[in-house]
Write an enzyme that holds these catalytic residues in place. Structure first.
Site, mmCIF file in Angstrom:
data_model
loop_
_atom_site.group_PDB
_atom_site.id
_atom_site.type_symbol
_atom_site.label_atom_id
_atom_site.label_comp_id
_atom_site.label_asym_id
_atom_site.label_seq_id
_atom_site.Cartn_x
_atom_site.Cartn_y
_atom_site.Cartn_z
ATOM 1 N N GLU A 128 0.914 -1.575 0.114
ATOM 2 C CA GLU A 128 -0.100 -0.041 0.104
ATOM 3 C C GLU A 128 1.219 1.493 0.002
ATOM 4 O O GLU A 128 0.763 2.350 -0.243
ATOM 5 C CB GLU A 128 -1.326 -0.145 0.928
ATOM 6 C CG GLU A 128 -1.843 1.010 1.694
ATOM 7 C CD GLU A 128 -2.806 0.874 0.548
ATOM 8 O OE1 GLU A 128 -3.054 0.806 -0.839
ATOM 9 O OE2 GLU A 128 -4.321 0.859 0.761
ATOM 10 N N THR A 180 -3.974 8.905 -4.725
ATOM 11 C CA THR A 180 -4.211 8.810 -3.389
ATOM 12 C C THR A 180 -2.552 10.378 -3.231
ATOM 13 O O THR A 180 -3.187 11.065 -1.763
ATOM 14 C CB THR A 180 -3.549 7.867 -3.086
ATOM 15 O OG1 THR A 180 -5.144 6.680 -3.630
ATOM 16 C CG2 THR A 180 -4.145 7.735 -1.068
HETATM 17 N N1 HSE Z 1 -7.350 7.114 4.170
HETATM 18 C C1 HSE Z 1 -6.896 6.965 3.012
HETATM 19 C C2 HSE Z 1 -6.887 8.553 2.495
HETATM 20 C C3 HSE Z 1 -7.066 6.104 2.422
HETATM 21 O O1 HSE Z 1 -7.954 8.527 2.625
HETATM 22 O O2 HSE Z 1 -5.698 8.731 1.992
HETATM 23 C C4 HSE Z 1 -6.722 5.533 0.301
HETATM 24 O O3 HSE Z 1 -6.532 5.010 0.760
#
Ligand code: HSE
Length: 307
Positions: A128, A180
């Site tokens: 991740e 992201t």
């Molecule tokens: N919690 C993470 C974000 C989830 O909002 O950036 C996305 O991978």
């Protein structure tokens, strides 16, 4: 056992107010991964999907997660991996988490379960981190544990499994891509105390609502005053989708993970169907391609076959 096939689910992280600490696994939308043991060392990856992801194990989320697990075990043989991704990368519904968790759960099964769930989350987190540039487990944990999970602390992986009442989950995925890493860069580094108070009250309210199956409390608590105001600007139609969905009876919702997908919770299927129609109309009017799903909260990774 030499070969295993698993289905690894899509997931929704954050659930509005719970940035980086809450997530649910979804049912009905999965990547399919086949893992076969081999005597030669190393990992060989083949993608049969259309997303052009790197098949170099050190540049592939699944490869990095599997390597982390093999290193921990000092495992010297290798694996052949075939991945059919159905969850589009950059969609916001946990595509990288599905790859990272599916592979470590599959390898763990093949090797006689040397690791527990928490250790599997830690290996998956390496994958991740490659995808998003940061270590967070809010999509990973629900894939491995199923249902709803709370990450009370990421550094120690203090993961709490929580009950969640039956709900339908609408997803609409406008066909734009938000990385992201970018969606994290633009967030404020500090927040005013007033906003923090509102946010942690909503997190507590949402969790209490889930535990008590109190749909009214869930609805009132699905509110994010810190992340959504910044990220929603990246998503055309966000305000209209949210407004129209709630008018159609949804309990509430917001950005799925870092977007661009949006999610809504509904108490029953007929409301979810009405919500879907409203969501579609917004993107049809905007002339933006989209995909929609009506699904439910899922059980996490499913072992399809083991031989
Ligand atoms: N919690 C993470 C974000 C989830 O909002 O950036 C996305 O991978």
């Amino acid at each position: 056992m030499n070969s295993i096939t698993v289905k690894s689910p899509a997931s929704v992280a954050n659930l509005c107010c719970g940035f980086d600490i809450m997530g649910i696994a979804l049912s009905g939308l999965y990547d399919v991964m086949k893992l076969t043991k081999r005597d030669e060392p190393g990992i060989s990856i083949k993608h049969t999907d259309r997303y052009n992801l790197s098949e170099n194990p050190s540049e592939n989320v699944a490869g990095v997660a599997l390597q982390a697990m093999m290193d921990a075990l000092k495992y010297t043989n290798g694996f052949d991996v075939v991945i059919d991704k159905q969850i589009k990368p950059g969609s916001g519904i946990g595509s990288s988490a599905a790859s990272a968790t599916g592979i470590v759960v599959a390898a763990n099964e093949l090797l006689g379960k040397p690791f527990g769930k928490k250790e599997l989350v830690s290996f998956a987190m390496e994958g991740e981190a490659l995808a998003s540039g940061s270590r967070h487990a809010d999509n990973l944990a629900p894939c491995i544990y199923g249902g709803l999970t709370l990450i009370r602390e990421t550094s120690t992986l203090d993961i709490i499994e929580l009950p969640i009442p039956p709900m339908y989950v609408n997803i609409i995925h406008p066909q734009i891509e938000i990385k992201t890493s970018y969606a994290r860069q633009i967030l404020p580094k500090e927040v005013p105390l007033k906003s923090a108070i509102t946010q942690w009250a909503n997190v507590a309210g949402l969790i209490a609502g889930f535990i008590k199956s109190d749909y009214g409390l869930i609805s009132r608590s699905l509110n994010d005053v810190i992340v959504e105001p910044v990220r929603s600007k990246l998503i055309p139609g966000f305000d209209q989708v949210k407004k129209k969905s709630i008018e159609a009876g949804a309990l509430g919702g917001g950005i799925a993970g870092s977007g661009p997908s949006l999610f809504m919770f509904s108490e029953n299927i007929s409301i979810a169907q009405a919500v879907e129609e409203e969501m579609k109309t917004v993107y049809q009017d905007l002339g933006i391609e989209y995909k929609t799903y009506i699904t439910t909260i899922g059980e996490g990774i499913i072992v399809e076959s083991l031989s």
